[in-house]
Write an enzyme that holds these catalytic residues in place. Structure first.
Site, short mmCIF file in Angstrom:
data_model
loop_
_atom_site.label_atom_id
_atom_site.label_comp_id
_atom_site.label_asym_id
_atom_site.label_seq_id
_atom_site.Cartn_x
_atom_site.Cartn_y
_atom_site.Cartn_z
N CYS A 78 -26.55 -61.56 88.99
CA CYS A 78 -27.04 -62.63 89.87
C CYS A 78 -26.12 -62.84 91.08
CB CYS A 78 -27.27 -63.90 89.06
SG CYS A 78 -28.52 -64.93 89.80
N HIS A 173 -29.69 -62.84 83.95
CA HIS A 173 -28.46 -63.28 83.28
C HIS A 173 -28.39 -62.73 81.86
CE1 HIS A 173 -26.95 -66.28 86.22
NE2 HIS A 173 -28.21 -66.24 86.60
N GLU A 175 -25.99 -62.47 79.96
CA GLU A 175 -25.04 -63.26 79.15
C GLU A 175 -25.70 -64.49 78.54
OE1 GLU A 175 -25.35 -63.33 82.35
OE2 GLU A 175 -24.88 -65.32 83.14
N1 GLN Z 1 -28.52 -68.37 94.34
C1 GLN Z 1 -27.19 -68.11 93.87
C2 GLN Z 1 -26.32 -67.57 94.99
O1 GLN Z 1 -26.74 -67.44 96.08
C3 GLN Z 1 -27.18 -67.14 92.70
C4 GLN Z 1 -27.83 -67.76 91.50
C5 GLN Z 1 -27.20 -67.39 90.20
O2 GLN Z 1 -26.14 -66.74 90.13
N2 GLN Z 1 -27.82 -67.84 89.13
O3 GLN Z 1 -25.19 -67.25 94.75
#
Ligand code: GLN
Length: 190
Positions: A78, A173, A175
């Site tokens: 992410c 995610h 994890e």
């Molecule tokens: N939108 C977040 C960002 O720009 C990432 C979201 C996340 O890690 N769950 O860093």
């Protein structure tokens, strides 16, 4: 093999727990001297703009770039995907792309109404059936470079996991999935 988990902000603890549950030696990375002890690194989810700023104030940008350039295995989930990308759209102007994987990612691509969802994913290299993908404020991969292999897609065809050399990224995610196969697969590639 000691696996570092970047622990400046965000969801690093569930990654530490997943690695520990799999018996992997690990350490939280906050400073250049922590990074020097790590043989591989996980960049967790969180807020990429904040992590980017903290990487700069912790003087981790240059050592991290150097380790990435010399082939340290890395998993970015992410916000970690956003940090590792070569190009970030809708980022902050001072956000530094680490440029470890040749792709373009758009922050929060799925918008506010649909910030979080789950999807069963077929992931290259994972046996035992679909993987429960947990998506939170999901970044969208909008361009993939030639050397980048797609590992998983949504049913719409949108790529959500990819690999280039020793760099693996995913928009979800693993994890938080209650399923250790993704981490297990990363560990077995080290
Ligand atoms: N939108 C977040 C960002 O720009 C990432 C979201 C996340 O890690 N769950 O860093």
């Amino acid at each position: 093999m000691k696996v570092g988990v970047l622990a400046l902000q965000g969801g690093f603890r569930p990654h530490v727990e997943a690695l520990s549950a799999l018996g992997a030696d690990n350490l939280e990375v906050r400073l250049p001297r922590d990074l020097a002890q790590a043989d591989a690194l996980v960049l967790p989810g969180g807020e990429s703009t904040t992590v980017s700023r903290l990487l700069q104030t912790s003087e981790l940008v240059d050592p991290l770039r150097e380790r990435l350039a010399t082939g340290m295995p890395v998993l970015g989930t992410c916000a970690g995907l956003i940090l590792l990308a070569s190009e970030v759209l809708d980022g902050r102007p001072d956000q530094v792309p680490l440029g470890a994987i040749d792709l373009t990612v758009r922050r929060n691509a799925h918008g506010r109404q649909n910030e979080s969802f789950e999807a069963a994913l077929e992931i290259t290299g994972l046996s035992g059936g679909p993987f429960p993908g947990v998506f939170i404020r999901v970044p969208g991969i909008e361009r993939l470079g030639q050397g980048v292999e797609v590992l998983a897609c949504l049913s719409s065809g949108e790529p959500v996991a990819a690999r280039q050399g020793r760099v693996t990224v995913c928009a979800f995610h693993p994890e938080l999935a209650g399923d250790l196969r993704f981490h297990q697969h990363f560990l077995s590639s080290l």
